[in-house]
Scaffold this motif. Structure first.
Motif, mmCIF file in Angstrom:
data_model
loop_
_atom_site.group_PDB
_atom_site.id
_atom_site.type_symbol
_atom_site.label_atom_id
_atom_site.label_comp_id
_atom_site.label_asym_id
_atom_site.label_seq_id
_atom_site.Cartn_x
_atom_site.Cartn_y
_atom_site.Cartn_z
ATOM 1 N N GLY A 133 -18.102 -4.666 -12.327
ATOM 2 C CA GLY A 133 -17.699 -3.447 -12.430
ATOM 3 C C GLY A 133 -16.976 -2.448 -11.601
ATOM 4 O O GLY A 133 -16.968 -1.727 -11.352
ATOM 5 N N LEU A 134 -16.017 -4.032 -10.952
ATOM 6 C CA LEU A 134 -14.920 -3.012 -9.736
ATOM 7 C C LEU A 134 -14.151 -1.298 -10.237
ATOM 8 O O LEU A 134 -13.559 -2.083 -11.486
ATOM 9 N N ARG A 135 -14.080 -0.678 -9.725
ATOM 10 C CA ARG A 135 -13.147 0.007 -9.705
ATOM 11 C C ARG A 135 -12.861 1.422 -9.530
ATOM 12 O O ARG A 135 -13.744 1.359 -7.843
ATOM 13 N N VAL A 136 -11.897 2.105 -9.322
ATOM 14 C CA VAL A 136 -11.052 2.677 -8.096
ATOM 15 C C VAL A 136 -10.867 3.935 -8.812
ATOM 16 O O VAL A 136 -10.164 3.555 -9.834
ATOM 17 N N ILE A 144 -8.366 0.210 -1.410
ATOM 18 C CA ILE A 144 -10.245 0.312 -1.848
ATOM 19 C C ILE A 144 -10.818 -0.372 -2.267
ATOM 20 O O ILE A 144 -12.041 -0.688 -1.603
ATOM 21 N N ALA A 145 -10.394 -1.517 -3.313
ATOM 22 C CA ALA A 145 -10.607 -2.108 -3.998
ATOM 23 C C ALA A 145 -10.775 -3.694 -3.025
ATOM 24 O O ALA A 145 -11.991 -4.140 -2.862
ATOM 25 N N GLY A 146 -10.627 -3.781 -1.898
ATOM 26 C CA GLY A 146 -10.306 -5.332 -0.830
ATOM 27 C C GLY A 146 -11.611 -4.267 -0.128
ATOM 28 O O GLY A 146 -12.803 -5.211 0.491
ATOM 29 N N LEU A 147 -11.158 -3.424 0.645
ATOM 30 C CA LEU A 147 -12.206 -2.872 1.667
ATOM 31 C C LEU A 147 -13.852 -2.214 0.884
ATOM 32 O O LEU A 147 -14.907 -2.908 1.365
ATOM 33 N N ILE A 148 -14.194 -1.972 -0.605
ATOM 34 C CA ILE A 148 -15.573 -1.656 -1.364
ATOM 35 C C ILE A 148 -16.110 -3.704 -1.184
ATOM 36 O O ILE A 148 -16.999 -3.194 -0.841
ATOM 37 N N MET A 156 0.502 -1.497 0.221
ATOM 38 C CA MET A 156 0.329 0.157 0.106
ATOM 39 C C MET A 156 0.997 1.442 -0.051
ATOM 40 O O MET A 156 1.987 1.320 1.052
ATOM 41 N N ASP A 157 0.599 2.203 -0.922
ATOM 42 C CA ASP A 157 1.052 3.601 -0.882
ATOM 43 C C ASP A 157 1.194 4.544 0.301
ATOM 44 O O ASP A 157 1.605 5.457 0.730
ATOM 45 N N GLY A 158 -0.192 4.522 0.877
ATOM 46 C CA GLY A 158 -0.737 4.928 1.499
ATOM 47 C C GLY A 158 -1.914 5.050 2.529
ATOM 48 O O GLY A 158 -2.033 3.686 2.186
ATOM 49 N N ALA A 159 -1.975 5.318 4.227
ATOM 50 C CA ALA A 159 -3.380 4.944 4.506
ATOM 51 C C ALA A 159 -4.818 5.026 3.907
ATOM 52 O O ALA A 159 -4.743 5.766 2.914
ATOM 53 N N SER A 160 -5.453 4.146 3.675
ATOM 54 C CA SER A 160 -7.065 3.878 2.731
ATOM 55 C C SER A 160 -7.672 5.052 3.702
ATOM 56 O O SER A 160 -7.517 5.367 4.865
ATOM 57 N N PRO A 161 -8.120 6.219 2.854
ATOM 58 C CA PRO A 161 -8.847 6.804 2.985
ATOM 59 C C PRO A 161 -10.308 6.754 4.100
ATOM 60 O O PRO A 161 -10.637 5.784 4.138
ATOM 61 N N ALA A 209 -14.740 5.271 -5.273
ATOM 62 C CA ALA A 209 -14.856 3.812 -5.686
ATOM 63 C C ALA A 209 -16.647 2.932 -6.320
ATOM 64 O O ALA A 209 -17.441 3.584 -5.923
ATOM 65 N N LEU A 210 -16.611 1.671 -7.211
ATOM 66 C CA LEU A 210 -17.743 1.119 -7.150
ATOM 67 C C LEU A 210 -17.232 -0.534 -7.188
ATOM 68 O O LEU A 210 -17.074 -0.680 -7.835
ATOM 69 N N VAL A 211 -18.795 -0.669 -6.839
ATOM 70 C CA VAL A 211 -18.901 -2.109 -7.370
ATOM 71 C C VAL A 211 -20.049 -2.859 -7.602
ATOM 72 O O VAL A 211 -21.569 -2.013 -6.746
ATOM 73 N N SER A 212 -20.988 -3.664 -8.547
ATOM 74 C CA SER A 212 -22.364 -4.050 -8.345
ATOM 75 C C SER A 212 -22.416 -5.393 -7.926
ATOM 76 O O SER A 212 -20.550 -6.331 -8.056
ATOM 77 N N THR A 213 -23.403 -5.865 -6.758
ATOM 78 C CA THR A 213 -23.720 -7.680 -6.895
ATOM 79 C C THR A 213 -24.550 -7.475 -7.461
ATOM 80 O O THR A 213 -25.690 -7.042 -7.415
#
Ligand SMILES: CC(C)(COP(=O)(O)OP(=O)(O)OC[C@H]1O[C@@H](n2cnc3c(N)ncnc32)[C@H](O)[C@@H]1OP(=O)(O)O)[C@@H](O)C(=O)NCCC(=O)NCCS
Length: 318
Positions: free
Chosen positions: A78-81, A90-94, A1-6, A61-65
């Motif tokens: 549709g996962l995207r950050v 963030i991809a992991g968190l969403i 990770m480059d930085g803390a997750s917001p 970010a967005l993802v669809s279930t």
């Protein structure tokens, strides 16, 4: 990770979020993203939730279930950050947020599936089962230029006598019988899966009923003993250039002549009312890829537009 997750707030996407979702999607898939064409329809599908992650009120970010397979599987799409926030988890968190939601609201969902482009190292596959892999052939051309070549290629195959049999455009009333035929399920569908425009579905009546409501072109080489089936998704606009459409053809089965014939028939049928630039993406068994490319080059004067790594359908427990 480059930085803390917001700090993230999660919410259901709304029509009003469309502009912001598009603004974080600018670089996705080099301009051939399907989401601009799908977003509004996705919001209306009862089996689907489109989830946004926001940071300081802005979409990041967005993802669809989508719940399929008689309620037993959730498909993530549709996962995207947003580019600036990548590499921070963030991809992991969403995805984790969505899976918690699914576990709480739909305890009968036991499996999660998704399709992902690329090659996987064996260690990453310890987390997932690889259900199937299709290679992708990306073609980009102008319909006015290719249409005469397409007609000529079909005419030439017809005169050869043995190479051509008219592909059958299946009616809605044929689809279940053909796609649920046990020989088709075992021998034709990759990993016993119907893939439509990146989304995997088990061959079940409920899934076919859902798919039959979409604007799809269902083709087969035979209704009784098919060796190849194809699913064309009605062409839709993509952002890459003005008036450009994307046409996805999912090809199931490994018999090259029949796959080639259905590709030609899908192209003729699916684009008959269109003109201008077309981005045609073929998803096909790895063993067919080279032969299909050679045919496209020699008979249609096309070349591969870009390299897209293969499509993998992955599965794991929720
Ligand atoms: C791929 C992308 C979503 C990764 O976002 P990111 O926030 O930088 O990723 P993270 O730092 O959270 O990376 C790791 C996590 O994301 C997951 N991930 C990364 N790429 C993924 C993908 N293509 N599909 C599903 N999950 C993915 C990883 O499994 C990992 O999850 P884990 O923490 O549970 O192990 C981002 O680079 C992006 O938006 N790319 C453009 C769109 C795209 O390629 N989407 C993939 C759809 S196939």
């Amino acid at each position: 990770m480059d930085g803390a997750s917001p700090e993230l707030d999660f919410s259901l996407a709304k029509e009003a979020d469309f502009g912001e979702v598009m603004s974080i999607s600018g670089d996705i898939y080099g301009g051939i993203d399907y989401l601009p064409a799908r977003y509004h329809a996705w919001l209306k599908q009862p089996s689907r939730k489109v989830i946004l992650a926001k940071s300081k009120g802005r979409v990041v970010a967005l993802v669809s279930t989508n719940i399929v397979d008689d309620g037993h599987t959730v498909v993530l799409e549709g996962l995207r950050v947003t580019p600036k926030e990548r590499g921070k988890g963030i991809a992991g968190l969403i995805q984790r947020y969505c899976l918690d939601l699914i576990r709480n609201q739909f305890p009968e969902v036991k499996v999660r599936r998704y399709s992902r482009s690329g090659h996987f190292e064996p260690e990453s596959l310890s987390k997932f089962r690889l259900i199937c892999r299709q290679e992708i052939l990306a073609l980009h051309f102008n319909l006015e230029e290719v249409r005469p070549k397409l007609d000529a290629a079909i005419a030439q195959l017809k005169v050869s006598g043995t190479e051509w049999e008219d592909p059958i455009l299946l009616q809605a009333s044929d689809v279940k019988r053909v796609f649920l035929n046990p020989c088709v399920v075992d021998n034709v569908l990759p990993g016993r899966t119907i893939i439509q425009d990146w989304a995997p579905y088990k061959p079940l009546e409920s899934n076919l009923e859902t798919l039959l409501k979409r604007d799809l072109f269902w083709m087969a080489d035979s209704k009784e003993e098919p060796k190849v089936l194809t699913l064309g998704t009605a062409p839709y606009r993509i952002p890459i250039e003005a008036e450009c459409h994307r046409f996805n053809i999912d090809i199931f089965g490994k018999h090259f002549p029949h796959a080639r014939n259905q590709f030609l028939a899908q192209l003729q049928h699916g684009t008959s009312a269109l003109q201008g630039p077309l981005y045609c993406l073929l998803y096909l068994a790895p063993s067919l890829w080279q032969e299909m490319l050679s045919f496209c080059q020699s008979s249609l004067g096309l070349r591969k537009e870009r390299d897209i790594e293969g499509q993998n359908v992955l599965e794991t427990e929720v």
